[in-house]
Every structure is written in structure tokens, then in C-alpha cells.
Design a protein around this motif. Structure first.
Motif, PDB file in Angstrom:
ATOM      1  N   ASN A 130     -72.806 -28.583  -1.971  1.00 54.47           N
ATOM      2  CA  ASN A 130     -73.836 -29.759  -1.852  1.00 54.47           C
ATOM      3  C   ASN A 130     -73.177 -30.834  -2.647  1.00 54.47           C
ATOM      4  N   ARG A 131     -72.671 -30.688  -3.332  1.00 57.86           N
ATOM      5  CA  ARG A 131     -72.117 -32.015  -4.131  1.00 57.86           C
ATOM      6  C   ARG A 131     -70.620 -31.475  -4.622  1.00 57.86           C
ATOM      7  N   LEU A 253     -59.272 -32.301 -12.152  1.00 58.22           N
ATOM      8  CA  LEU A 253     -60.489 -31.034 -11.822  1.00 58.22           C
ATOM      9  C   LEU A 253     -61.336 -31.331 -10.800  1.00 58.22           C
ATOM     10  N   VAL A 254     -61.519 -30.568  -9.900  1.00 58.83           N
ATOM     11  CA  VAL A 254     -62.731 -30.629  -9.044  1.00 58.83           C
ATOM     12  C   VAL A 254     -63.660 -29.726  -9.421  1.00 58.83           C
ATOM     13  N   ILE A 255     -65.018 -30.313  -9.412  1.00 58.02           N
ATOM     14  CA  ILE A 255     -66.054 -29.470  -9.724  1.00 58.02           C
ATOM     15  C   ILE A 255     -67.193 -29.712  -8.464  1.00 58.02           C
ATOM     16  N   ALA A 256     -67.849 -28.633  -8.386  1.00 57.60           N
ATOM     17  CA  ALA A 256     -68.841 -28.716  -7.013  1.00 57.60           C
ATOM     18  C   ALA A 256     -69.871 -27.749  -7.345  1.00 57.60           C
ATOM     19  N   ASP A 257     -71.008 -27.838  -6.529  1.00 56.14           N
ATOM     20  CA  ASP A 257     -72.239 -27.067  -7.083  1.00 56.14           C
ATOM     21  C   ASP A 257     -73.124 -26.974  -5.612  1.00 56.14           C
ATOM     22  N   ASN A 258     -74.062 -26.183  -5.837  1.00 56.74           N
ATOM     23  CA  ASN A 258     -75.111 -26.095  -4.715  1.00 56.74           C
ATOM     24  C   ASN A 258     -76.643 -26.331  -5.303  1.00 56.74           C
ATOM     25  N   ALA A 259     -76.608 -27.328  -6.034  1.00 54.64           N
ATOM     26  CA  ALA A 259     -77.852 -27.640  -6.670  1.00 54.64           C
ATOM     27  C   ALA A 259     -79.165 -27.777  -6.015  1.00 54.64           C
ATOM     28  N   ILE A 260     -78.846 -28.288  -4.797  1.00 52.50           N
ATOM     29  CA  ILE A 260     -79.959 -28.621  -3.789  1.00 52.50           C
ATOM     30  C   ILE A 260     -80.376 -27.402  -2.934  1.00 52.50           C
ATOM     31  N   THR A 261     -79.462 -26.679  -2.499  1.00 51.95           N
ATOM     32  CA  THR A 261     -79.954 -25.559  -1.528  1.00 51.95           C
ATOM     33  C   THR A 261     -79.930 -24.189  -2.354  1.00 51.95           C
ATOM     34  N   GLN A 262     -79.371 -24.336  -3.545  1.00 47.99           N
ATOM     35  CA  GLN A 262     -79.543 -23.030  -4.500  1.00 47.99           C
ATOM     36  C   GLN A 262     -78.783 -21.918  -3.813  1.00 47.99           C
TER      37      GLN A 262
END
Lengths: 540, 117
Positions: A130-131, A253-262
Motif C-alpha cells: 500500500n505504501r 532502508l526500505v519500509i513498506a506496509d498495507n495499512a490501507i487494505t490490511q
């Protein structure tokens, strides 16, 4: 009757039927080999095979063996299809990585390179986070610094961005970034950009991950991480953290997550992100090095320019020193002959009797020799190494002494001269003889600017830690060029000036740790101001 | 008037001093170097010595010291082209300091000052 050689099954009606082919001799068997696997699932084929197996033991064995072979074949084919799908997926991923790394190689700035990598990480038909954001190591500042981020702040913001981007193919997205001159940072990016983590904060999970070169999933609800400040990454819960490493050197460093779609972050997704990071790292390192090189090149150019101008200055300075030494030597050599000539001229004058004609000529010799001696002593004064006879002295007394020497000149030149001195003593640490010379030179200068009379004001006053002296005249004043050159050796606008009086004065004031300044308006007058360090305890 | 000894290595200047001072009625012994100065002093018995000191040379200052060691009461007037030696403590042994000038008034006044006592 025409034989139908094709399979009865509707899904496989383009395949040949093994039974039909074998029971009608004359058909080329090699033509149907590919299709025997269809028969493996055919009830009719099974019946025929089993019926055949009933008659003789040997037949039965062959039937069973064929059945087993066919089963194994079917299994192998299925495995092959799975492997082929995997391979296809890998090829797709690789080609995606290739277009991303190609785009990074073509990008003309580090900022674009980072954006391209994050676009890969977040694009729907690529890695699908997501981000994502990227941090880079800044060795100079000692921080891991947030550089770039892509993605929405929260679900509300998500709507617009997602619709905008989701249907655009990757190549178009990348081309868009490459061609854009400057991108407008999203809110998330401005948060990231102001985030700095000390490289020595070894407890920080980002720093740990980078130092160890290990990718991980961080749950920020975790007791270890919940105490940290996560304001730079709103509405976070779980986060993939992947170090950016090029040839063993941690870049960031690369960070990423799926905070929107969970959507759950799987290990496969982390691996994919790691593959992306690994693929992009060399290109990004190039961009970083290029950026550093460009900065160093700019600095080098600047220093080079500076050196070049200094070189010119040094060469000029060296010449001035040589000229100065020559002038001093010449002045030394000239002094005694001039004294001797002047002395004899005076002796001639005093012993010659009353011939008026000759007397006038001798007077000229005396006057001109005196003038030469004055110039001579100014040159020597200027070149002489400063040996000041420093003591505490009253600037008012120095000014008054000098002022009084001019009283007759003031009268004969039609000058209204006045002193406006500080009422109490104005003590400075200085050489009174040399300071007197400064005042004499400045007053002389003012008088020469007022050939048709005028007004001269000499002021003294205490100004903070300084004793100030001002000499103001209503003379011809001077233009900017004159003011710029005022204190340069041998610069003069006067017919009879030596161009030494003001440089000598400035040198004396400099040697006292003071300053000398000038303000002037052409046609209306000039103010010279001198500031000397005042004695701290004796100002009253 | 008075017996004046002048030490000056510039011949033309030395002659000028001699002529001018003799015109003023002084008895003058001009010498162009400081060697054997004490012998001359003993022989001539000056009331004042005018001594040239050259920039960058110790010679004049050494002569000054010799004279003062020999006769502390004999006035010595330093006559230098430059005022720099005024600040040099070695020259403080001298009784006066006159910077060379084509105008001999100051030198004459100073000689008079030290011989009228």
C-alpha cells in the motif's frame, strides 16, 4: 463407414481416440502419442484395458504397467505445469525488476531513482504494498534520514490516490517519473523527510535491521516497538523493513506496509521487496555517488576559482613587497646626500652676502630638498617595521597639540576651525607621537581640500570600547573612485601630494588595532573617522 | 666657544659640520671613524662629542659605551639619520639625540646646551 478417430469427450474433441486408432490399422501411431494422457481418464479406455487384462496373465501385467506409467506421466505433467507457471511468474518479476532498474539507471537524479523503486514496491501489478518509504544513511550528519515516500496517509486519503494510479501500467508510471521535472511530495513524504534516526541508536529496529543486513516484519504494537515515536508513519500496524545494501555497504532502508487494505504481509512479500531492494541498490548507489561527486566538483570549482584569484593577489602582493623594499633602500641611500645638499645650500645662503638674485635660487634649492626629504621620511615611515612606543595617553591632548600647530595656517587659509572634544580625558593605549602624525596628516588633508576656505571641525568622543576621532571639512569632497583608492600607496589626486600621507596614517591606526573610515560627498565635504581601542578604566 | 669633537664617516657632511661649527666660533675636531677614539679624546679634550649612529650597525653604540666608560661626565650627542634609535635603550646612555637635517639649528642649539653648563 467412416471411422471417427476423435475423442468422445467434448473438451478433448480435437484429440484422436487411442482405441479408435489402434482398432483401425493403417493410421500413423506417432500422430496420437501426445494424446494418450487424455485416454488415461477415459472410462471406455479403462474398460478395454481391463477386459484385455482378463484373458492372459501377460496381458494383465502389461495393462497394469501401462496404467501405472500413465498415472506417473500424468503426475509429472502436472508438476511440469506448476513449475512452468512459477517460471513464468519469475520471468515476469525479473522483467519488472529489469524495467525498474533500467529506469533507475536512466534517471538523472537520486530523488527520481528512489521514487522509481518505491513505485515498484507499491504498484498493483508489481509488488503490491500500500505504501513504501526509503531512508538513506548520511555519514556526514550521522543520521539515517527519511528521503522519499509513496502512499496515502490513511484510508480517507487512500481513495483518490488509489483510483488515480491503480490502472496505469508500470512502464507508463516509470516513464512519468522519468520525464517529470519535479514531483509534488505527498503528505506522507513530508513527514518522512523530516525524520532522522541517529545511526548510533542501536536499539532502533531500523538501525538494527540495517546494521545486521536482515529483513524483517515489525509489529509496532509489540512492546519493544510501541514506545518508539511512529508519528512519521501514521496508521501503521505491521511493517516490512528491508535494508538497502550495495556491495556489503548499507545505503539505507526500505519500509513498506498495507495499512490501507490490511492485507497480511507475508514472508514472500518481504522476500519480493528484498529482491527489489537488492536489484535497485547498485543503481541507487551510483546515483548517490554521482550526487556526491557533483557536489565535490562544485566545491572543487569554487576552491579553484578562489585559488586563482588568490594567486593573482599573491603575485601582486609579492611585487608590492619587492617594490617596497626597493623604495626603502633607495630612500635610505638618498637621505644623507639630501641632508648634505640641503645643509650646503643653507650654508651658501648664510655666507653669500646680499645678492638677492642668487638668494632666491638658493631658497628654491633649500625648499625642494626639504620636499624631497619629507617624501623620503614618509616612505621610510611606511616601510619601517612598526615599533610603537605604546603607553596610556590622552587622545584629547594629542589632538590639541596637532591642532595648535595649524593655527597660523587656519588663519592664512581662511579656515574656521574648531575643536569639539570630549570634556573629560580620553585615554587610549598608543604611541602619542605616531597618533599625532595621524591627526596632522588628516588635518593637512582637509586643508588641501579647502583651498578657498571653509570650516573644519575636529571631534573626539568615547563610543563604547573605542575612542573616536572625527575630522570634518567643507572641502571639495571626493568621488567613489578616490575613496576606494584613498589608502593605496602613491595614489594621489593632488599636484604636489606624495600619495603617502593617508596610507601611513592608516598603517599607524592599524598598528594600534584601530580603524580609519571615510565618508564624503563630492562638492560638500569629507569626514574622516578614526576609532582606537580605549583604556577600560580611565574613561572618566 | 667650546671644543667639539665630531665623529661622522660621510666626508662631505663632516666638512659641513666643521665649517658651520667653526663659523660659530667652536674649536672642532672632525674624525671620520671611531677607531682609537679614546686616544683622540685624551689628546683633544672635547667638551662635547657629536656621534653618528648608523642604522643596523652596532659600531656607533659601542663607541658610545667606550666614551661613557672612559668619562661618564663627557656629554655625547647622537646624530643619526633616523629617529629609530631613540627607542633603543643602548642609546639612552647618550645625553641627547638629534636627527640629521639640512637645517643645523637644532644640532647647534643642543651643542650649546651641553657646553654652557
Amino acid at each position: 463407414m467412416e471411422v471417427n478417430y476423435h475423442c468422445d469427450d467434448r473438451n478433448s474433441s480435437d484429440k484422436l481416440c487411442w482405441i479408435a486408432v489402434l482398432t483401425n490399422p493403417g493410421v500413423d501411431i506417432s500422430r496420437v502419442q501426445d494424446d494418450v494422457m487424455i485416454c488415461h481418464n477415459c472410462e471406455r479406455f479403462k474398460n478395454v484395458a481391463e477386459r484385455g487384462a482378463g484373458r492372459r496373465t501377460a496381458d494383465k501385467l502389461i495393462s497394469a504397467t501401462i496404467a501405472k506409467l500413465m498415472e506417473q506421466l500424468a503426475q509429472k505433467r502436472e508438476n511440469l505445469e506448476i513449475a512452468s507457471r512459477e517460471l513464468k511468474k519469475n520471468v515476469e518479476e525479473l522483467s519488472l525488476l529489469k524495467s525498474i532498474t533500467d529506469a533507475i539507471a536512466r534517471s538523472d537524479s537520486l530523488e527520481k531513482g528512489l521514487r522509481i523503486m518505491l513505485t515498484g514496491a507499491t504498484s498493483g501489478d508489481a509488488f503490491g504494498f500500500n505504501r513504501a518509504a526509503v531512508f538513506l544513511v548520511n555519514e556526514d550528519s550521522g543520521y539515517l534520514e527519511g528521503k522519499c515516500a509513496i502512499g496515502p496517509l490513511n484510508k480517507e486519503e487512500a481513495g483518490s490516490i488509489w483510483n488515480e494510479v491503480s490502472n496505469i501500467p508500470m512502464d507508463q508510471l516509470l516513464a512519468g517519473i522519468l520525464n517529470k521535472s519535479e514531483s509534488v511530495p505527498c503528505v506522507l513524504e513530508s513527514l518522512i523527510e523530516s525524520t532522522k534516526i541517529p545511526l548510533k541508536d542501536y536499539d532502533n529496529p531500523f538501525i538494527q535491521s540495517m546494521r545486521e543486513g536482515v529483513s524483517r516484519i515489525i509489529d509496532i504494537q509489540d512492546i519493544w516497538y510501541s514506545r518508539l515515536d511512529w508519528s512519521f508513519w501514521p496508521s501503521a500496524s505491521k511493517l516490512a523493513v528491508v535494508p538497502l545494501i550495495s556491495e556489503g555497504r548499507p545505503l539505507g532502508l526500505v519500509i513498506a506496509d498495507n495499512a490501507i487494505t490490511q492485507k497480511t504481509i507475508t514472508l514472500e512479500m518481504v522476500d519480493a521487496l528484498k529482491a527489489l531492494a537488492n536489484a535497485c541498490a547498485p543503481g541507487l548507489e551510483n546515483a548517490i555517488l554521482r550526487q556526491q561527486l557533483l557536489a565535490q566538483l562544485r566545491e572543487l570549482k569554487r576552491v579553484h576559482e578562489l585559488l586563482r584569484s588568490n594567486q593573482a593577489y599573491l603575485v601582486q602582493n609579492e611585487r608590492l613587497v619587492e617594490i617596497g623594499m626597493l623604495a626603502t633602500k633607495v630612500a635610505h641611500e638618498l637621505k644623507i646626500p639630501l641632508v648634505t645638499i640641503g645643509g650646503y645650500a643653507r650654508r651658501i645662503k648664510s655666507t653669500m652676502g646680499t645678492s638677492k638674485f642668487n638668494k632666491e635660487m638658493v631658497d628654491v634649492i633649500i625648499a625642494e630638498v626639504d620636499r624631497l626629504l619629507n617624501i623620503n621620511s614618509e616612505i621610510l615611515e611606511f616601510s619601517r617595521r612598526s615599533r610603537l612606543n605604546i603607553r596610556e595617553c590622552d587622545l584629547n591632548a594629542v589632538v590639541t597639540d596637532s591642532f595648535n600647530l595649524f593655527k597660523d595656517r587656519f588663519k592664512s587659509s581662511g579656515i574656521r576651525a574648531e575643536k569639539k572634544l570630549q570634556s573629560s580625558k580620553l585615554m587610549v593605549r598608543g604611541d602619542p607621537e605616531r597618533l599625532k602624525q595621524v591627526v596632522l596628516n588628516l588635518i593637512e588633508n582637509s586643508l588641501e581640500a579647502m583651498t578657498h576656505g571653509g570650516r573644519l571641525i575636529v571631534r573626539t568622543m568615547r563610543q563604547n570600547d573605542y575612542a573616536a576621532l572625527e575630522i570634518e571639512d567643507t572641502g571639495v569632497g571626493m568621488d567613489k573612485e578616490s575613496m576606494d583608492n584613498l589608502f593605496k600607496l602613491f595614489y594621489t589626486t593632488k599636484e604636489k601630494g606624495s600619495g603617502l600621507g593617508l596610507p601611513v596614517s592608516k598603517k599607524i591606526v592599524d598598528d594600534h588595532g584601530g580603524t580609519i573610515n571615510v565618508q564624503s560627498i563630492p562638492g560638500s565635504g569629507t569626514i574622516f573617522s578614526v576609532h582606537l581601542p580605549a583604556c577600560p578604566n580611565l574613561d572618566n | 666657544m667650546a671644543k667639539v669633537m665630531i665623529v661622522e664617516d660621510e666626508a662631505n657632511l663632516l666638512k659641513l659640520y666643521k665649517d658651520e661649527l667653526e663659523d660659530d666660533g667652536h674649536e672642532v675636531l672632525p674624525i671620520d671613524n671611531g677607531r682609537e677614539i679614546l686616544k683622540y679624546i685624551e689628546k683633544f679634550g672635547p667638551e662635547v662629542v657629536v656621534l653618528d649612529i648608523k642604522l643596523g650597525s652596532q659600531e656607533g653604540l659601542e663607541i658610545l659605551e667606550q666614551i661613557k666608560n672612559f668619562d661618564r661626565g663627557l656629554p655625547v650627542i647622537i646624530n643619526s639619520a633616523y629617529s629609530s634609535y631613540k627607542a633603543n635603550f643602548s642609546s639612552w646612555l647618550a645625553d641627547d639625540y638629534v636627527v640629521k637635517s639640512p637645517d643645523l639649528t637644532e644640532l647647534k642649539d643642543t651643542i650649546r646646551k651641553h657646553t654652557l653648563k
